[in-house]
Enzyme design. Structure first.
Site, PDB file in Angstrom:
ATOM      1  N   SER A 230      -9.465   2.955  -4.500  1.00 24.05           N
ATOM      2  CA  SER A 230      -9.588   4.257  -3.850  1.00 24.05           C
ATOM      3  C   SER A 230      -8.722   4.283  -2.585  1.00 24.05           C
ATOM      4  O   SER A 230      -8.748   3.340  -1.795  1.00 24.05           O
ATOM      5  CB  SER A 230     -11.047   4.512  -3.485  1.00 24.05           C
TER       6      SER A 230
ATOM      7  N   THR B  79      -3.528   9.764  -6.344  1.00 24.03           N
ATOM      8  CA  THR B  79      -3.485  11.227  -6.376  1.00 24.03           C
ATOM      9  C   THR B  79      -2.263  11.744  -5.623  1.00 24.03           C
ATOM     10  O   THR B  79      -1.547  12.631  -6.105  1.00 24.03           O
ATOM     11  CB  THR B  79      -4.775  11.807  -5.767  1.00 24.03           C
TER      12      THR B  79
ATOM     13  N   GLY C  81      -5.425   1.802  -9.398  1.00 26.27           N
ATOM     14  CA  GLY C  81      -5.481   1.179  -8.079  1.00 26.27           C
ATOM     15  C   GLY C  81      -6.758   1.584  -7.372  1.00 26.27           C
ATOM     16  O   GLY C  81      -7.479   2.484  -7.821  1.00 26.27           O
TER      17      GLY C  81
ATOM     18  N   ALA D 281      -5.488   4.189  -2.513  1.00 29.45           N
ATOM     19  CA  ALA D 281      -4.226   3.467  -2.639  1.00 29.45           C
ATOM     20  C   ALA D 281      -3.035   4.397  -2.868  1.00 29.45           C
ATOM     21  O   ALA D 281      -1.888   3.969  -2.758  1.00 29.45           O
ATOM     22  CB  ALA D 281      -4.313   2.448  -3.774  1.00 29.45           C
ATOM     23  N   GLY D 282      -3.312   5.660  -3.217  1.00 34.26           N
ATOM     24  CA  GLY D 282      -2.204   6.614  -3.318  1.00 34.26           C
ATOM     25  C   GLY D 282      -1.986   7.216  -4.693  1.00 34.26           C
ATOM     26  O   GLY D 282      -0.975   7.870  -4.928  1.00 34.26           O
TER      27      GLY D 282
ATOM     28  N   SER E 286      -9.558   3.167 -12.645  1.00 35.38           N
ATOM     29  CA  SER E 286      -9.490   2.368 -13.888  1.00 35.38           C
ATOM     30  C   SER E 286      -9.384   0.878 -13.598  1.00 35.38           C
ATOM     31  O   SER E 286      -8.345   0.268 -13.821  1.00 35.38           O
ATOM     32  CB  SER E 286      -8.339   2.839 -14.788  1.00 35.38           C
TER      33      SER E 286
END
Ligand SMILES: Nc1ncnc2c1ncn2[C@@H]1O[C@H](COP(=O)(O)OP(=O)(O)OP(=O)(O)O)[C@@H](O)[C@H]1O
Ligand SMILES: [Mg+2]
Lengths: 202, 454
Positions: free
Chosen positions: A14, A19, A12, A16-17, A86
């Protein structure tokens, strides 16, 4: 239950959640007694792939190396939590094929949400044209066509999203469910109760 | 440089060796020191701080050690006793590491890249992942299932390691109890020395459970100077003192020795059956008298308004939470809670007329956090000597047995830290984890309930 290796692949844009969810999932899986390793874009790019940039070639190489590591861990019974933007479908498909036990989690949030959230202050710069190759702004993001799980971090809480992922992992048999989760067999429980009784606790 | 030194010098920075002495009262160790019965502890006390500490309410080892290892209160780690129940189904269960909802000291250290070796701490079964070795403690069903990583099992077996003393054997006779605890202590100490010298660690934690066991079976005999069991008790402590001296002698300058007990001990005057009392007051009714043990809490008649879990945890049968609960939330609940609390504080020992409970805590006075709902509504804190039990049915309110003669106390736990001068303030078991993190120079996670004493 013997732990079955798996790679949970968070993809997803940067912010977007990816990590945040991987960190919470790690905690949850550890609590259930599983072996877990986390591979995160921000960390890997400081070590294993520090020589790479953000061109399509470099992004593909980044994912290729990470895929290799995830594959080794997965086949040795570890739950691997991989969080990488990715952006290219083909690279993710290769990862899936190489690794085998693969659960793709599409972390979605609308661009408005991402710009407003701007966790790292990157969208502001990207929109001002200060960052080349910024996914979703000046570089493509190819959404997954059939991810195992899709979460929308703009409308769900972290715990809700986490619940969806855990439910899928349980369904696929990678994570013990609360039923086969009991710490004791029936016989063991009877013996433990007898021990507690002997010490006056029951 | 010898092999051992090489192994040791691989680890840079501060290290800690932590010995858990389950249930050794601060005042008792002080007395041993004063009477010259614990020369090693005496010497070490001069080299550091030996302080009295408060336990948790209730003072059972599972709650106290869960609090020690997480630095947060039970409302946040979710361990309230050796036994608990699902309020919606009345199924009883034994809380394990799976129920523990907070990160442990060893998990925080592992995350910081430290290597840990943790052996025999209560509520660490089933073993959760750490960077190092973890051997589950009290309430592990077998050694085979208690070891992380599993491959370390062979080493433990070759050391003759034993998870726990057999409490039924210990109840058979005092002589057997003494034999049992000494045999298990042998195995424990042998393993401790092995880990100390042969394994690599930044934090080594070995928990001695045998002190608590000895106390449960023989505290009264010790206090009464029994002609054979009295000396046997002190002999056992001589071995503990010797072990402390040996361990201290094996440590280098970067390694701090810490020991801790999780509660004190005293002689049981009377066991007190709280459910009997609730029945006498008309708050608890059973479907069958005597109840069928196998049915557990299902023997509670739906018209009941309260029941008790061990030790002194009184649960109100709140509507919406408890199975067939009949007490309305709000005013009715509060009024009943006040009524039970007031009555508990007036309850007297029928034989001596002494009061039994010193405090009746509302749960929110003791706990806060996301798992508060799992807590009992009232926690009755007894005077030393009155041992509240959770048995569902007994004919009489009190009982004095001769098998289990010792019980826990709240105010007499202890903490020792070598080479440091700690302030002589009131503190509790909550403060141990942040203190150890401080010794190891690892930042404490945000929002712990305890504070470093350094
Ligand atoms: N349902 C949700 N799932 C995940 N994160 C959420 C959710 N709701 C809100 N958030 C918040 O969104 C932010 C997501 O940031 P995070 O660092 O996890 O993004 P990321 O996808 O890893 O980005 P990057 O690719 O830049 O590393 C966090 O601040 C998190 O608290
Ligand atoms: Mg990230």
């Amino acid at each position: 239950m013997e732990q079955k290796g798996v790679t949970v692949w968070f993809t997803g844009m940067s912010g977007a959640g990816k990590t945040a969810l991987a960190i919470r999932l790690e905690e949850e899986l550890r609590k259930r007694g599983l072996r877990v390793e986390r591979l995160d874009g921000d960390i890997v790019r400081k070590g294993l792939t520090r020589d790479l940039g953000f061109s399509k070639e470099d992004r593909d190489m980044n994912i290729e190396r990470v895929t290799f590591v995830a594959k080794l861990l997965t086949r040795n019974g570890v739950a691997v939590l991989a969080s990488f933007i990715s952006p290219y479908r083909a690279a993710r498909a290769r990862a899936r094929q190489e690794i085998g036990n693969f659960v793709e989690v599409f972390c979605y949030a609308s661009l408005d949400t991402l710009v407003e959230r701007d966790v790292k202050g990157l969208y502001k710069k990207a929109l001002a044209g200060e960052i080349e190759n910024f996914t979703g702004v000046s570089d493509p993001y190819e959404e997954p066509e059939s991810p195992e799980v899709t979460i929308d971090s703009g409308t769900e809480t972290i715990e809700e999203s986490l619940g969806k992922i855990l439910a899928k992992l349980e369904e696929l048999g990678y994570v013990p469910t609360s039923e086969d989760d009991s710490a004791y067999t029936e016989d063991e429980e009877a013996e433990i109760e007898a021990r507690l009784a002997a010490l006056g606790y029951l | 440089m010898g092999f051992l030194d090489k192994l040791r010098s691989k680890r840079q920075g501060q290290r800690v060796v932590f010995i858990g002495l389950d249930g050794t009262p601060y005042t008792f160790l002080k007395r041993l020191i004063d009477e010259g019965r614990a020369p090693n502890a005496a010497r070490l006390a001069e080299q550091g701080s030996l302080l009295r500490m408060e336990s948790t309410w209730p003072w059972v080892s599972s709650v106290a050690w869960s609090t020690m290892m997480t630095g947060v209160n039970p409302g946040r780690h979710n361990i309230y006793g050796f036994i608990d129940r699902d309020p919606a189904t009345y199924k009883q269960f034994i809380p394990t590491s799976r129920n523990m909802q907070a990160k442990t000291l060893w998990e925080v250290l592992s995350d910081a890249g430290k290597r840990v070796v943790v052996v025999n701490v209560p509520v660490t079964y089933p073993p959760r992942q750490v960077n190092g070795i973890l051997v589950g403690g009290f309430l592990s069903p077998s050694l085979e299932k208690a070891v992380h990583p599993p491959a370390y099992l062979a080493t433990l077996q070759s050391l003759g390691y034993i998870v726990d003393a057999d409490p039924w054997k210990a109840r058979e006779s005092k002589d057997l109890a003494i034999q049992e605890v000494n045999a298990v202590l042998d195995a424990r100490i042998r393993t401790l020395y092995h880990l100390l010298e042969r394994e690599e660690w930044d934090y080594l934690h070995v928990h001695i459970m045998e002190t608590d066991r000895l106390h449960h079976f023989l505290w009264q005999q010790m206090e009464e100077d029994h002609p054979t069991y009295g000396p046997a008790f002190y002999d056992f402590y001589q071995r503990i003192d010797d072990m402390l001296g040996q361990v201290a002698g094996k440590l280098d300058g970067n390694t701090t020795l810490v020991w801790m007990s999780d509660h004190g001990f005293c002689t049981v005057k009377r066991e007190v059956y709280v459910n009997r009392w609730l029945m006498d007051k008309g708050w608890l009714r059973l479907r069958n008298v005597p109840p069928d043990r196998k049915k557990g809490l299902d023997e509670i008649d739906p018209s009941s308004v309260a029941y008790s879990l061990d030790p002194g945890r009184v649960v109100i049968r709140l509507r919406g939470r408890e199975k067939d609960g009949c007490v309305a939330p709000g005013a009715e609940y509060e009024a009943l809670r006040d009524e039970i609390a007031t009555a508990a504080l007036q309850l007297q020992d029928p034989d001596s007329g002494e009061l039994i409970f010193q405090r009746a805590f509302k749960r929110e006075e003791l706990y806060h956090g996301p798992y508060l709902e799992q807590a009992a509504d009232l926690i009755l804190a007894p005077y030393d000597g009155y041992d509240p039990k959770g048995t569902l049915y007994k004919e009489n309110l009190t009982f004095k047995g001769d098998e289990l003669v010792g019980m826990h106390t709240h105010h007499d736990a202890m903490l020792y830290v070598r080479g440091r001068t700690l302030p002589q303030t009131r503190f509790s078991v909550l403060d141990v984890m942040p203190t150890i993190l401080d010794l190891l120079e690892v930042p404490a996670p945000a929002g712990l309930d305890g504070h470093s004493l350094l």
